[in-house]
Design a protein around this motif. Sequence first.
Motif, short mmCIF file in Angstrom:
data_model
loop_
_atom_site.label_atom_id
_atom_site.label_comp_id
_atom_site.label_asym_id
_atom_site.label_seq_id
_atom_site.Cartn_x
_atom_site.Cartn_y
_atom_site.Cartn_z
N THR A 22 -5.22 6.32 -1.79
CA THR A 22 -3.89 4.71 -2.11
C THR A 22 -3.73 4.47 -3.04
O THR A 22 -5.02 3.87 -3.51
N ALA A 82 -0.10 5.17 0.56
CA ALA A 82 -0.93 6.19 1.36
C ALA A 82 -0.21 7.78 1.14
O ALA A 82 0.56 7.94 1.74
N SER A 107 1.14 -1.29 -0.56
CA SER A 107 -0.08 -0.05 -0.42
C SER A 107 0.90 1.36 -0.18
O SER A 107 1.98 0.99 0.87
#
Length: 116
Positions: free
Chosen positions: A77, A23, A21
């Motif tokens: 994200t 962000a 991920s």
Amino acid sequence: QVQLVESGGGLVQPGGSLRLSCAASGRTVSIYSTGWYRQAPGKQRELVATITSGGSTNYADSVKGRFTISRDNAKNTVYLQMNSLKPEDTAVYYCNARQFPLFEYWGQGTQVTVSS
């Protein structure tokens, strides 16, 4: 003006899966492309996958069919789903964002190690 923070790296066995991920925070407007790059020890950083603001994706030949890039605009994200991992996927993975007109940002990197 944009900060990128990666997460999700770790140690996984060959054939396993991980989801990375990234962000984004700060002034995230006008980002037209985000993606993932990776760098193995002693090797040059290479493109893994990108996704544009319009949703178009691009993958390195070495990961096609195994990796999937996606995004959640509401969360700012971007994700990289990595399946069927191989030892040669071992690298530090970096999130990247390009912002109109001439800006580029990088995350700090997250280590992915594929080993038995």
